[in-house]
Scaffold this motif. Sequence first.
Motif, PDB file in Angstrom:
ATOM      1  N   LEU A   1       0.822  -1.203   0.000  1.00 41.30           N
ATOM      2  CA  LEU A   1       0.000   0.000   0.000  1.00 41.30           C
ATOM      3  C   LEU A   1       0.859   1.256   0.000  1.00 41.30           C
ATOM      4  CD1 LEU A   1      -2.908   1.020   0.092  1.00 41.30           C
ATOM      5  CD2 LEU A   1      -2.752   1.012   2.581  1.00 41.30           C
ATOM      6  N   LEU A   2       1.990   1.210   0.713  1.00 38.53           N
ATOM      7  CA  LEU A   2       2.889   2.366   0.717  1.00 38.53           C
ATOM      8  C   LEU A   2       3.423   2.641  -0.675  1.00 38.53           C
ATOM      9  CD1 LEU A   2       4.922   1.782   4.016  1.00 38.53           C
ATOM     10  CD2 LEU A   2       3.164   3.511   3.593  1.00 38.53           C
ATOM     11  N   LYS A   3       3.561   1.589  -1.492  1.00 39.34           N
ATOM     12  CA  LYS A   3       4.082   1.766  -2.852  1.00 39.34           C
ATOM     13  C   LYS A   3       3.044   2.421  -3.757  1.00 39.34           C
ATOM     14  CE  LYS A   3       7.618   0.985  -5.565  1.00 39.34           C
ATOM     15  NZ  LYS A   3       8.934   1.561  -5.271  1.00 39.34           N
ATOM     16  N   GLU A   4       1.763   2.158  -3.508  1.00 38.21           N
ATOM     17  CA  GLU A   4       0.716   2.655  -4.384  1.00 38.21           C
ATOM     18  C   GLU A   4       0.067   3.934  -3.869  1.00 38.21           C
ATOM     19  OE1 GLU A   4       0.191   1.392  -7.283  1.00 38.21           O
ATOM     20  OE2 GLU A   4       1.683  -0.155  -6.930  1.00 38.21           O
ATOM     21  N   LYS A   5       0.278   4.231  -2.583  1.00 40.86           N
ATOM     22  CA  LYS A   5      -0.385   5.381  -1.977  1.00 40.86           C
ATOM     23  C   LYS A   5       0.311   6.680  -2.372  1.00 40.86           C
ATOM     24  CE  LYS A   5      -1.613   7.053   2.647  1.00 40.86           C
ATOM     25  NZ  LYS A   5      -1.437   6.784   4.082  1.00 40.86           N
ATOM     26  N   ASN A   6      -0.479   7.724  -2.536  1.00 40.65           N
ATOM     27  CA  ASN A   6       0.068   9.056  -2.812  1.00 40.65           C
ATOM     28  C   ASN A   6       0.955   9.077  -4.040  1.00 40.65           C
ATOM     29  OD1 ASN A   6      -1.124  10.082  -0.380  1.00 40.65           O
ATOM     30  ND2 ASN A   6       0.510   9.037   0.732  1.00 40.65           N
ATOM     31  N   VAL A   7       0.504   8.453  -5.093  1.00 40.52           N
ATOM     32  CA  VAL A   7       1.254   8.432  -6.342  1.00 40.52           C
ATOM     33  C   VAL A   7       1.446   9.858  -6.835  1.00 40.52           C
ATOM     34  CG1 VAL A   7       1.237   7.637  -8.723  1.00 40.52           C
ATOM     35  CG2 VAL A   7       0.347   6.163  -6.917  1.00 40.52           C
ATOM     36  N   ALA A   8       2.674  10.187  -7.228  1.00 38.27           N
ATOM     37  CA  ALA A   8       2.997  11.561  -7.636  1.00 38.27           C
ATOM     38  C   ALA A   8       2.713  11.779  -9.112  1.00 38.27           C
ATOM     39  CB  ALA A   8       4.457  11.866  -7.317  1.00 38.27           C
ATOM     40  N   ALA A   9       1.550  11.341  -9.570  1.00 35.54           N
ATOM     41  CA  ALA A   9       1.196  11.478 -10.986  1.00 35.54           C
ATOM     42  C   ALA A   9      -0.304  11.314 -11.134  1.00 35.54           C
ATOM     43  CB  ALA A   9       1.934  10.436 -11.825  1.00 35.54           C
ATOM     44  N   ALA A  10      -0.825  11.737 -12.288  1.00 33.43           N
ATOM     45  CA  ALA A  10      -2.259  11.637 -12.578  1.00 33.43           C
ATOM     46  C   ALA A  10      -2.544  10.272 -13.198  1.00 33.43           C
ATOM     47  CB  ALA A  10      -2.689  12.752 -13.517  1.00 33.43           C
ATOM     48  N   VAL A  11      -2.539   9.252 -12.378  1.00 34.92           N
ATOM     49  CA  VAL A  11      -2.749   7.885 -12.840  1.00 34.92           C
ATOM     50  C   VAL A  11      -4.245   7.603 -12.938  1.00 34.92           C
ATOM     51  CG1 VAL A  11      -2.249   5.465 -12.370  1.00 34.92           C
ATOM     52  CG2 VAL A  11      -0.604   7.230 -11.725  1.00 34.92           C
ATOM     53  N   SER A  12      -4.656   6.861 -13.965  1.00 35.78           N
ATOM     54  CA  SER A  12      -6.055   6.496 -14.135  1.00 35.78           C
ATOM     55  C   SER A  12      -6.197   4.980 -14.164  1.00 35.78           C
ATOM     56  CB  SER A  12      -6.617   7.072 -15.441  1.00 35.78           C
ATOM     57  OG  SER A  12      -6.577   8.480 -15.431  1.00 35.78           O
ATOM     58  N   HIS A  13      -7.197   4.485 -13.461  1.00 38.39           N
ATOM     59  CA  HIS A  13      -7.435   3.048 -13.419  1.00 38.39           C
ATOM     60  C   HIS A  13      -8.790   2.730 -14.033  1.00 38.39           C
ATOM     61  CE1 HIS A  13      -7.323  -1.093 -12.117  1.00 38.39           C
ATOM     62  NE2 HIS A  13      -8.496  -0.933 -11.524  1.00 38.39           N
ATOM     63  N   ILE A  14      -8.835   1.662 -14.798  1.00 35.64           N
ATOM     64  CA  ILE A  14     -10.065   1.211 -15.444  1.00 35.64           C
ATOM     65  C   ILE A  14     -10.473  -0.124 -14.827  1.00 35.64           C
ATOM     66  CG2 ILE A  14     -11.080   0.420 -17.612  1.00 35.64           C
ATOM     67  CD1 ILE A  14      -9.214   2.374 -19.037  1.00 35.64           C
ATOM     68  N   ASP A  15     -11.711  -0.203 -14.322  1.00 35.83           N
ATOM     69  CA  ASP A  15     -12.157  -1.396 -13.616  1.00 35.83           C
ATOM     70  C   ASP A  15     -13.119  -2.219 -14.462  1.00 35.83           C
ATOM     71  OD1 ASP A  15     -14.581  -0.042 -13.536  1.00 35.83           O
ATOM     72  OD2 ASP A  15     -14.296   0.647 -11.466  1.00 35.83           O
ATOM     73  N   LYS A  16     -13.659  -3.268 -13.855  1.00 37.82           N
ATOM     74  CA  LYS A  16     -14.507  -4.217 -14.575  1.00 37.82           C
ATOM     75  C   LYS A  16     -15.770  -3.556 -15.128  1.00 37.82           C
ATOM     76  CE  LYS A  16     -16.764  -8.729 -14.170  1.00 37.82           C
ATOM     77  NZ  LYS A  16     -18.016  -8.269 -14.809  1.00 37.82           N
ATOM     78  N   LYS A  17     -16.386  -2.639 -14.368  1.00 37.80           N
ATOM     79  CA  LYS A  17     -17.603  -1.992 -14.862  1.00 37.80           C
ATOM     80  C   LYS A  17     -17.322  -1.206 -16.140  1.00 37.80           C
ATOM     81  CE  LYS A  17     -20.182  -1.507 -10.529  1.00 37.80           C
ATOM     82  NZ  LYS A  17     -20.813  -0.541  -9.596  1.00 37.80           N
ATOM     83  N   GLN A  18     -16.182  -0.536 -16.187  1.00 35.76           N
ATOM     84  CA  GLN A  18     -15.832   0.220 -17.392  1.00 35.76           C
ATOM     85  C   GLN A  18     -15.533  -0.711 -18.564  1.00 35.76           C
ATOM     86  OE1 GLN A  18     -12.942   2.418 -14.869  1.00 35.76           O
ATOM     87  NE2 GLN A  18     -13.514   4.182 -16.114  1.00 35.76           N
ATOM     88  N   ILE A  19     -14.932  -1.859 -18.285  1.00 29.94           N
ATOM     89  CA  ILE A  19     -14.690  -2.844 -19.343  1.00 29.94           C
ATOM     90  C   ILE A  19     -16.005  -3.367 -19.892  1.00 29.94           C
ATOM     91  CG2 ILE A  19     -13.680  -5.100 -19.853  1.00 29.94           C
ATOM     92  CD1 ILE A  19     -11.590  -4.507 -17.696  1.00 29.94           C
ATOM     93  N   ASP A  20     -16.938  -3.694 -18.976  1.00 27.86           N
ATOM     94  CA  ASP A  20     -18.240  -4.207 -19.413  1.00 27.86           C
ATOM     95  C   ASP A  20     -18.998  -3.188 -20.247  1.00 27.86           C
ATOM     96  OD1 ASP A  20     -17.725  -6.554 -18.062  1.00 27.86           O
ATOM     97  OD2 ASP A  20     -18.932  -6.023 -16.304  1.00 27.86           O
ATOM     98  N   SER A  21     -18.797  -1.901 -19.969  1.00 34.17           N
ATOM     99  CA  SER A  21     -19.550  -0.873 -20.683  1.00 34.17           C
ATOM    100  C   SER A  21     -19.163  -0.776 -22.153  1.00 34.17           C
ATOM    101  CB  SER A  21     -19.357   0.489 -20.005  1.00 34.17           C
ATOM    102  OG  SER A  21     -18.039   0.977 -20.206  1.00 34.17           O
ATOM    103  N   VAL A  22     -17.961  -1.245 -22.510  1.00 35.41           N
ATOM    104  CA  VAL A  22     -17.521  -1.197 -23.904  1.00 35.41           C
ATOM    105  C   VAL A  22     -18.042  -2.390 -24.681  1.00 35.41           C
ATOM    106  CG1 VAL A  22     -15.493  -1.169 -25.409  1.00 35.41           C
ATOM    107  CG2 VAL A  22     -15.496   0.138 -23.294  1.00 35.41           C
ATOM    108  N   ALA A  23     -18.081  -3.564 -24.040  1.00 36.53           N
ATOM    109  CA  ALA A  23     -18.596  -4.795 -24.640  1.00 36.53           C
ATOM    110  C   ALA A  23     -17.843  -5.143 -25.907  1.00 36.53           C
ATOM    111  CB  ALA A  23     -20.096  -4.679 -24.877  1.00 36.53           C
ATOM    112  N   VAL A  24     -18.485  -5.908 -26.793  1.00 33.96           N
ATOM    113  CA  VAL A  24     -17.805  -6.403 -27.988  1.00 33.96           C
ATOM    114  C   VAL A  24     -17.688  -5.342 -29.065  1.00 33.96           C
ATOM    115  CG1 VAL A  24     -18.560  -8.765 -27.551  1.00 33.96           C
ATOM    116  CG2 VAL A  24     -19.962  -7.278 -28.994  1.00 33.96           C
ATOM    117  N   SER A  25     -18.338  -4.193 -28.880  1.00 32.64           N
ATOM    118  CA  SER A  25     -18.301  -3.158 -29.913  1.00 32.64           C
ATOM    119  C   SER A  25     -16.980  -2.425 -29.955  1.00 32.64           C
ATOM    120  CB  SER A  25     -19.435  -2.157 -29.699  1.00 32.64           C
ATOM    121  OG  SER A  25     -19.263  -1.476 -28.468  1.00 32.64           O
ATOM    122  N   GLY A  26     -16.189  -2.494 -28.878  1.00 30.13           N
ATOM    123  CA  GLY A  26     -14.970  -1.712 -28.801  1.00 30.13           C
ATOM    124  C   GLY A  26     -13.718  -2.557 -28.755  1.00 30.13           C
ATOM    125  N   SER A  27     -12.629  -1.902 -28.361  1.00 27.32           N
ATOM    126  CA  SER A  27     -11.315  -2.533 -28.317  1.00 27.32           C
ATOM    127  C   SER A  27     -10.637  -2.160 -27.007  1.00 27.32           C
ATOM    128  CB  SER A  27     -10.466  -2.054 -29.495  1.00 27.32           C
ATOM    129  OG  SER A  27     -10.224  -0.658 -29.403  1.00 27.32           O
TER     130      SER A  27
END
Length: 842
Positions: free
Chosen positions: A76-102
């Motif tokens: 957790l210390l390695k991932e906490k307070n990251v000094a950058a604008a990191v974005s994470h994509i989770d399962k709900k966002q993956i499901d929202s694209v479905a087979v229509s996307g890449s």
Amino acid sequence: MQVGTRRKRILLITACSVASGMVFSARVWAQSAPAPIIIPATPATGNAPIIPGGTATPVDQAVHIAKIKKFYKELLLKEKNVAAAVSHIDKKQIDSVAVSGSIQSLLKQTPSVNEYQQNLGQSVPVLTIRGVRNSQLAQTLDGIPLQDLLSGGQGAFLNNNVGSPVTLGQISGTTVYPGVAPPNEQGFATIGGTIAYTTKKPSAKPSAEVFGGYGSFDTSNIGFELNTGAYKNEIDGVRALLRYSQTYTAGYTDNTNSRFGDMLFSFDKPYDEGLSHITGTVIYNRGNGYVLTSPLPVALLNQYGPSFNFPKSTTYNRQNDSYLTAILGDETYINPHLIVSGKLFYIHNTTNQTNYLTPAINPSVFNAALPYGVDGQSLAQFYTASNFGPGNTFYKPGLFTYNPGAVFGQAYAGLAATQTDNHTTTVGFTPRMNIFLPHNNITIGALFAKETSAGSEYIYGTDPMPEIAGYNSFGLGGGAQRTVYTAFLSDKIELLDNKLHIEPGISLTGVYSSVKAPLSYFNPSYKLANYGSTAEPYLGISYDFPHNLVAYASYGKGARFAPTTDYSLGSAGSTTAAPGPEIVHAYEAGLRYDTPRLYLNADIYYQKVNDAFSFYTNYNTGLSSYINVGEQQFRGVEASGKFRVTPEIELFGNGSYNQANYLNSYSASVTPFQGQFGYAFKGDPVTSAPKWLGNFGVEYDHGPFSARFAGQYTGQQYTTFDYAPTDAAYIPGTAQPASGFPGIQYALTTSPNKTFLLPGFLTLNVLLKYNVPVHYGSMKKLTLSLNVRNLLGLNYYSHFYNVYQQISGPASGPTPYLGTAPYATAFYGPPRTIFASVSAKF
């Protein structure tokens, strides 16, 4: 969404691997109040944890859990307070694209990412992050390099455009690091960002799922996923996952039907009471279909509708691509202060490409019935028929003796089809060591990898064609190889009662590359080679202020080595050194507010690219010049947020403003797909990089029903155009003769168009899910889904390009030239797409 870094979490510890190199993972739920790690109590005593399937005593179990708690805290210390604008994509966002996307269109849900493609599914995606194109980005899959080491992205122009090494159904999440990431996350050769994909892993509980669906444009999908669970429910029991799916689509553009087959196999063998793991992943994906090699004439799109494409009897590009990836890894607990890990990997990609252009379109005679260009990438478009046959340019015994005029009666009719086959193989090893000290979390790692490629090219008048070496082979032998040696050191230093976090790091890379050019019509076979190296420092700093506010800033240097396609002979047959690496200096600063209910982030960034690759081809001699003279800058502002209104409703959104410009004038590849060479002038905007991008939406989750409503806004973006012959006499906008400009012929040259911007557009997407209560046999859940993309059915251009008509003079006259009448070409964005699916879980 942006990564939340200070949320309080309830953790259910499980004995399985985590992609960041640790030896356990945690299931995480955000809560509104701080909570400790929850350890289930033994029913009999109420004071000792249960480890399913374990046989240890309560004391042994308590020691085991204490070890896991300690390791999780360090992670957790390695991932906490990251000094950058990191974005994470989770399962709900993956499901929202479905087979229509890449997997690329998935990334458009994060700030500063623009993407377009020409079909449903994994078909010719074009991607930029903060204006930096896909070939300049690093990609990793479970920590190994995923991109082509020789060329960047998925390979050279018009290669591996159907299918992908990993697809949407095979990933559990994605993390986007724009700019320059810390060395332990950066990947190989990037000047614009790193995309880190994580594959699905087997779980401790057994399950089985079958799924299928059907939707717009005759799109269908069917597959299954089997999870064995832990053997005998033991903590060290082996577990495995097998997933297969098959997808077909006719495509929303005529004559672009595609078929995809994707297979994932993964296993995990814990040992040492789950503290160490042996893991393995095998992915085999295939894609075959028809793609567009260039945008379509807008006049014909207006006349025949947005789905217009030239019929296959006129032209087509057909690709049959395959991708095999195998990863074998081990993560070993040594003691409470040391974990070592490593992964061996093997990647093999093949692309089989056929280009066809009907002989009815003869460039030696102006065809008034077809006033718009047809770009089929057939060699017949680039050379006149008089070049072929005994005694002519391309006749070379031992290489090419095919006489199209003699075989087909008309020389041009014998040049209708081009067949190209290429394959690449990459092998490598990624060792890593995590060292945990009282105020330091140190990572030491390396990458050792080698990629080789080879291919062939044939021409003929029919498809399919005979492929006879020495007869109709347009190129024999040849290939490229690149060996990469990288070592990195990264630290996370905690000071001032763990309020100040300093992340220094450095990456050292050496690259040996060689190219053996095939025996061809221009030159005998030859070999070019060089060695290059770079040092890439990184420094990130963050500080925890009161009231859950974190300030952060970072600097990083990144480098991208020249594609091996840039290795060429110089004038008079002399060899020239390959271009050195292009370099980026990236600066970023931001503020982050992070609580279980509200997350906000805002940042500014500046990225300057020095020594950008420049190339110029003289078509009179067939020789090209590749040098490092370009400069670019990318600067902007990003913001994102997420707000939990109630336990069932969550609002989310992000936005970005970006300015991307060339800082000097040089010959450049001015489109993100790299299909157009051209010239960029100082101050010109980088094309296909919208100034404004945004996402917004709401998620609702209550009982068996869930819904996600999301909007995506893509702002105005600069386009390109070709210079007409009259433009060649003067530098645009001046009375200065163009002859004074270094090495540029303006006819046929593509440049950014500052007078026309592609209009912005907004698309709305909806995902609805309902879990049907079932009590049938061993079925646990039946899920019905409805996914609607571009809900309002907006017609819009995702890419736009102004060209000049190519017309030839008399057969005995000059080579083809550009006329004076411009016309526009474009790709339409995906129209309304509806896909209904059902899945049954056992």
